[in-house]
Motif scaffolding. Structure first.
Motif, PDB file in Angstrom:
ATOM      1  N   UNK A 132       0.839  -1.201   0.000  1.00  0.00           N
ATOM      2  CA  UNK A 132       0.000   0.000   0.000  1.00  0.00           C
ATOM      3  C   UNK A 132       0.872   1.249   0.000  1.00  0.00           C
ATOM      4  N   UNK A 133       1.885   1.268   0.852  1.00  0.00           N
ATOM      5  CA  UNK A 133       2.768   2.437   0.961  1.00  0.00           C
ATOM      6  C   UNK A 133       3.473   2.690  -0.372  1.00  0.00           C
ATOM      7  N   UNK A 134       4.040   1.641  -0.957  1.00  0.00           N
ATOM      8  CA  UNK A 134       4.761   1.816  -2.229  1.00  0.00           C
ATOM      9  C   UNK A 134       3.828   2.317  -3.325  1.00  0.00           C
ATOM     10  N   UNK A 135       2.633   1.745  -3.398  1.00  0.00           N
ATOM     11  CA  UNK A 135       1.691   2.113  -4.450  1.00  0.00           C
ATOM     12  C   UNK A 135       1.187   3.545  -4.299  1.00  0.00           C
ATOM     13  N   UNK A 136       0.880   3.950  -3.090  1.00  0.00           N
ATOM     14  CA  UNK A 136       0.227   5.230  -2.871  1.00  0.00           C
ATOM     15  C   UNK A 136       1.168   6.395  -2.624  1.00  0.00           C
ATOM     16  N   UNK A 137       2.412   6.113  -2.314  1.00  0.00           N
ATOM     17  CA  UNK A 137       3.374   7.189  -2.084  1.00  0.00           C
ATOM     18  C   UNK A 137       4.400   7.235  -3.212  1.00  0.00           C
ATOM     19  N   UNK A 138       4.379   6.241  -4.087  1.00  0.00           N
ATOM     20  CA  UNK A 138       5.288   6.255  -5.228  1.00  0.00           C
ATOM     21  C   UNK A 138       6.709   5.879  -4.867  1.00  0.00           C
ATOM     22  N   UNK A 139       6.850   4.930  -3.963  1.00  0.00           N
ATOM     23  CA  UNK A 139       8.184   4.473  -3.561  1.00  0.00           C
ATOM     24  C   UNK A 139       8.427   3.091  -4.133  1.00  0.00           C
ATOM     25  N   UNK A 140       9.705   2.779  -4.344  1.00  0.00           N
ATOM     26  CA  UNK A 140      10.014   1.404  -4.680  1.00  0.00           C
ATOM     27  C   UNK A 140      10.426   0.689  -3.389  1.00  0.00           C
ATOM     28  N   UNK A 141      10.588  -0.621  -3.459  1.00  0.00           N
ATOM     29  CA  UNK A 141      10.865  -1.422  -2.264  1.00  0.00           C
ATOM     30  C   UNK A 141      12.165  -1.002  -1.577  1.00  0.00           C
ATOM     31  N   UNK A 142      13.195  -0.686  -2.360  1.00  0.00           N
ATOM     32  CA  UNK A 142      14.480  -0.301  -1.770  1.00  0.00           C
ATOM     33  C   UNK A 142      14.373   1.011  -0.999  1.00  0.00           C
ATOM     34  N   UNK A 143      13.671   1.977  -1.574  1.00  0.00           N
ATOM     35  CA  UNK A 143      13.508   3.267  -0.892  1.00  0.00           C
ATOM     36  C   UNK A 143      12.740   3.087   0.411  1.00  0.00           C
ATOM     37  N   UNK A 144      11.667   2.295   0.374  1.00  0.00           N
ATOM     38  CA  UNK A 144      10.893   2.044   1.581  1.00  0.00           C
ATOM     39  C   UNK A 144      11.747   1.345   2.630  1.00  0.00           C
ATOM     40  N   UNK A 145      12.501   0.357   2.231  1.00  0.00           N
ATOM     41  CA  UNK A 145      13.377  -0.357   3.163  1.00  0.00           C
ATOM     42  C   UNK A 145      14.391   0.601   3.792  1.00  0.00           C
TER      43      UNK A 145
END
Length: 168
Positions: A132-145
């Motif tokens: 949800x976070x990646x989809x709605x904030x426009x982040x990829x998995x690495x940035x979120x991590x």
């Protein structure tokens, strides 16, 4: 008395709007996808800033090229908006319009890492998952991590699968 152009937003058919030849701004594909999602979900919340070219009966973009491009590329948005964009018109000579373009681009700034960490932390703590976070904030998995790692809170990793490479 000066009146800010934003108080006179007009509805202009996209065919009467054109890009300028001097905008140095570039938006990376992930941010363009996020802009498209934003316009799809929120609509146009900011007008395109243009200069009216009387001789051509056209509006030349000073700021908002990517919002304009999004409408050109997305049929759903174009149809929903009736093929028109909200436009705020400024009346300045070319060199002043060029300066305005640069000011608009640079004034957007950059995201604060600390504030982004706090946002991610709050979203995770409210029960929202990585997808949800990646989809709605426009982040990829690495940035979120990376943002999760910077918070130093182990709770942010409770649902994360880890490699077994350190098995003794």
């Amino acid at each position: 008395m000066f009146k800010s152009p934003v108080y006179n937003v007009i509805r202009v058919p996209i065919e009467k709007i054109q890009a300028n030849a001097y905008n140095p701004n570039h938006v990376a594909p992930p941010e363009m996808k996020l802009l498209e999602k934003s316009i799809l979900e929120d609509g146009y919340t900011m007008p395109i800033v243009c200069y009216y070219l009387k001789d051509e009966d056209k509006y030349e973009i000073v700021d908002g090229f990517h919002r304009y491009t999004t409408m050109l590329r997305n049929k759903e948005i174009r149809e929903r908006e009736g093929g028109c964009l909200p436009v705020s018109v400024i009346d300045k000579p070319l060199e002043s319009r060029m300066a305005s373009t640069i000011r608009h681009n640079r004034a957007r700034g950059a995201h604060s890492i600390d504030l982004m960490q706090n946002i991610v932390k709050e979203l995770v703590e409210s029960g929202l998952g990585d997808v949800w976070i990646m989809k709605n904030i426009g982040m990829d998995a690495d940035e979120l991590l990376r943002l999760k790692q910077l918070t130093g809170l182990k709770e942010l990793f409770k649902d994360r699968a880890f490699s077994q490479s350190w098995v003794v």
